[in-house]
Design an enzyme around this catalytic site. Structure first.
Site, PDB file in Angstrom:
ATOM      1  N   GLY A   1     -10.941   3.736   1.091  1.00  0.00           N
ATOM      2  CA  GLY A   1     -11.820   4.500   1.961  1.00  0.00           C
ATOM      3  C   GLY A   1     -13.143   3.827   2.273  1.00  0.00           C
TER       4      GLY A   1
ATOM      5  N   GLY B   1       0.939   3.731   2.261  1.00  0.00           N
ATOM      6  CA  GLY B   1       1.222   4.310   3.564  1.00  0.00           C
ATOM      7  C   GLY B   1       0.173   5.318   4.002  1.00  0.00           C
TER       8      GLY B   1
ATOM      9  N   ASP C   1       0.858  -1.183   0.000  1.00  0.00           N
ATOM     10  CA  ASP C   1       0.000   0.000   0.000  1.00  0.00           C
ATOM     11  C   ASP C   1       0.902   1.244   0.000  1.00  0.00           C
ATOM     12  OD1 ASP C   1       0.973   0.157   2.541  1.00  0.00           O
ATOM     13  OD2 ASP C   1      -0.944  -0.128   3.542  1.00  0.00           O
TER      14      ASP C   1
ATOM     15  N   ASP D   1      -2.697   8.242  -1.397  1.00  0.00           N
ATOM     16  CA  ASP D   1      -4.011   8.883  -1.358  1.00  0.00           C
ATOM     17  C   ASP D   1      -4.250   9.413   0.048  1.00  0.00           C
ATOM     18  OD1 ASP D   1      -4.158   6.414  -0.143  1.00  0.00           O
ATOM     19  OD2 ASP D   1      -6.169   5.957  -0.847  1.00  0.00           O
TER      20      ASP D   1
ATOM     21  N   ASP E   1      -7.869  -7.417   0.277  1.00  0.00           N
ATOM     22  CA  ASP E   1      -6.952  -7.685   1.386  1.00  0.00           C
ATOM     23  C   ASP E   1      -7.704  -7.336   2.643  1.00  0.00           C
ATOM     24  OD1 ASP E   1      -6.598  -4.609   1.087  1.00  0.00           O
ATOM     25  OD2 ASP E   1      -5.668  -5.084   3.011  1.00  0.00           O
TER      26      ASP E   1
ATOM     27  N   GLN F   1     -11.377   7.467  -4.503  1.00  0.00           N
ATOM     28  CA  GLN F   1     -11.832   7.964  -3.203  1.00  0.00           C
ATOM     29  C   GLN F   1     -13.186   8.656  -3.389  1.00  0.00           C
ATOM     30  OE1 GLN F   1     -10.914   7.326  -0.260  1.00  0.00           O
ATOM     31  NE2 GLN F   1      -8.787   6.579  -0.407  1.00  0.00           N
TER      32      GLN F   1
END
Lengths: 376, 376
Positions: A217, A95, A93, A147, A267, A190
């Site tokens: 999100g 972070g 990912d 993001d 995931d 998002q």
């Protein structure tokens, strides 16, 4: 072995897709569940066992690894695959999510986000460029754009601001990713549960152009139907020849409901975290092994599991281990959960190939309901 | 499979003995190291892995199991072997040592010992008869008499009192054990580091007659030479056709020094406990993986280990896992230690068969010293 990153849809059943991602490090069968290996280890699991249960890819966390042991250190040791002895594909990912959920004194600017480590309070900056540099140092096969995630519920103007910022970061992330043959970069949609913002985000990301698209999100506390409605709004706007990844999801039911809506990748810490806390997912629904009703139960957790831990030990034994805080409880129940999640993915893939994913979803949900009714 | 419990010495080399204990549950090659499975699990290990590393037998603790989940419960679930999925031999201690070291408000009388559970404060009584009943309920292959252990240093009259009480309990334990074909009961020599008391204890136990003899009350903080002197005083007085078990010992060096003095069996939490705390034992001596000097060390812990965990991962990775508190660190380092302990036992057995146990001890100690000097 493939030298490029590719995705092919092998069969469709309604919106559900059976596919294959090919990478130089191996094939990822989709729909795919990616166990979470936060700190370069899927907690309480040996990597060869993660693989043997049917995992083609694991996720690892940029935030954690950049703080400890450090991306430059992992690179100098030969990269993340070698470091954690997992030669198969890895997705990292960006972070961004952990900065929101874990870090202290977070400050977002147009350039990036500054924060203090949750471990030692040290100050760090994460920009799109730094996130991509870290993921490249790790040697990640699938890298995620940086993001900004907002917590839901959240005022609409705040959701919109974060979505637009994430789009600017998407462009910078893609530029920073550059050309890495055989590796991929995914954009992240998002926009909270605001359908029009999600649509705007999706269309702008597709315009930029990514190797795959993630939905970020979600699974942050909203009801399942809000999550699924958002997925439904996004899916038709994504290019059909690119993998679609629903981040951080979810329960077995969340997975199946999302697969029938066209999601290819997932995931979630749920199977591993639940296992460490005495909870298992099975064909017969959930079981909390802390429960005193298992104290004298000689039956195995699931005699048809691919994990010997579910077949060769009694529920009474697991209850004893959980109650005693034994490490074997965390090892065994984590494995049982990952085995079930991968069994579910294999079943979904087979069902899509046979054009019966809806029947599979119904049968599977019936198994959970009947089992939980019996156990009540 | 044998239907009886037997012991045969296959070769001797000085005082060291190469032997075999046969039981209906399998053969125990001696000298044998028994991993400790306190609460019906060798902590952080799957039983099949414990076996694969070369363990013929594990030890489990009567005190812990009688408190939780309870001996009657384990019996009703089919016994301890089935409960913990370990079909091979099991030795259970009597509970006496843990009552001394763990329980609260301990009170010893001629009849037995009353104590409060360290878990929930509940009151319990352990008599020779109850200890043997618990061990029989568990289905233990090698059962230990109840004894009273004293902490060293300890006034001589207190050591003598406990030794004499242990002898009375030895007789009652043997009577309570009765006839259990294929199973064994061992007596326990007590007497601290007072040689004459040890001799008195030994001779009285041999007079009573046991299937094997243990040396208890050592490795409780005394110097190694005091321990070895006590072993030397006892050994010639034990019947040569019975196994000799030094309880709770020890470091790799303690094991080899005791083997050359005629000891056949050992148990110790050291390899498993040290592994959970970041310490490993190797052919090159000890390594503390918490140490910052391993942070960038790409070398494996021991490329010749029988454990893949010692071969396929860098010291830098283990240091990262230990520092991060990851469960895999406990799993991997425990396995590496058990692999080394069993490797050491296999080497000692081979050396005795070849008449070169003294050379083996010297070579092995040289490996530790050279490795630790290099690492300093």
């Amino acid at each position: 072995m493939a030298s490029t990153f590719d995705f092919a849809v092998r069969a469709v059943d309604g919106q559900a897709r059976l596919g294959e991602i090919t990478t130089p490090r191996g094939v990822i069968r989709t729909p795919a569940f990616m166990p979470v290996g936060t700190a370069a280890t899927v907690k309480a699991m040996r990597p060869e066992a993660v693989r043997a249960l049917g995992s083609d890819i694991v996720l690892s966390n940029t935030y954690h690894l950049m703080l400890s042991p450090g991306a430059e250190r992992i690179a100098s040791l030969g990269g993340l695959h070698s470091f954690m002895n997992w030669p198969h594909p890895i997705l990292t990912d960006s972070g961004g999510f952990q900065v929101m959920s874990l870090a202290k004194l977070r400050r977002v600017s147009g350039n990036g986000v500054t924060f203090q480590s949750h471990i030692d309070g040290s100050r760090h900056e994460l920009t799109p460029e730094r996130s991509m540099a870290v993921q490249r140092l790790l040697g990640s096969d699938i890298q995620m754009q940086l993001d900004e995630c907002v917590r839901l519920p959240c005022p609409r103007d705040e959701v919109a601001r974060a979505m637009l910022l994430s789009l600017r970061w998407a462009e910078r992330s893609k530029a920073a990713f550059g050309e890495q043959p055989g590796r991929a970069i995914f954009g992240i949609v998002q926009g909270g549960t605001e359908t029009d913002l999600r649509v705007e985000s999706t269309e702008a990301l597709v315009e930029i152009g990514f190797d795959g698209y993630a939905i970020g999100g979600l699974a942050v506390g909203e009801p399942q139907d809000a999550m699924l409605a958002t997925v439904e709004a996004i899916m038709p706007r994504l290019p059909p020849d690119r993998p679609r990844y629903l981040m951080g999801v979810g329960t077995p039911d969340d997975l199946l409901q999302s697969i029938v809506r066209g999601v290819d990748m997932f995931d979630c810490v749920m199977p591993t975290r639940a296992g460490r806390h005495g909870m298992v997912f099975t064909r017969h629904g959930r079981m909390n092994l802390r429960n005193a009703r298992f104290a004298d139960d000689p039956r195995p957790i699931d005699s048809l599991s691919s994990s010997a831990m579910a077949r060769d030990y009694s529920r009474a034994y697991w209850r004893h281990l959980v109650k005693s805080g034994e490490i074997l409880a965390m090892m065994g129940l984590t494995e049982i959960n990952l085995a079930y999640y991968q069994h579910l993915m294999a079943g979904a893939r087979r069902a899509i190939g046979e054009g019966r994913i809806t029947a599979f979803l119904l049968e599977t949900a019936r198994g959970w309901a009947e089992g939980e009714a019996r156990n009540r």
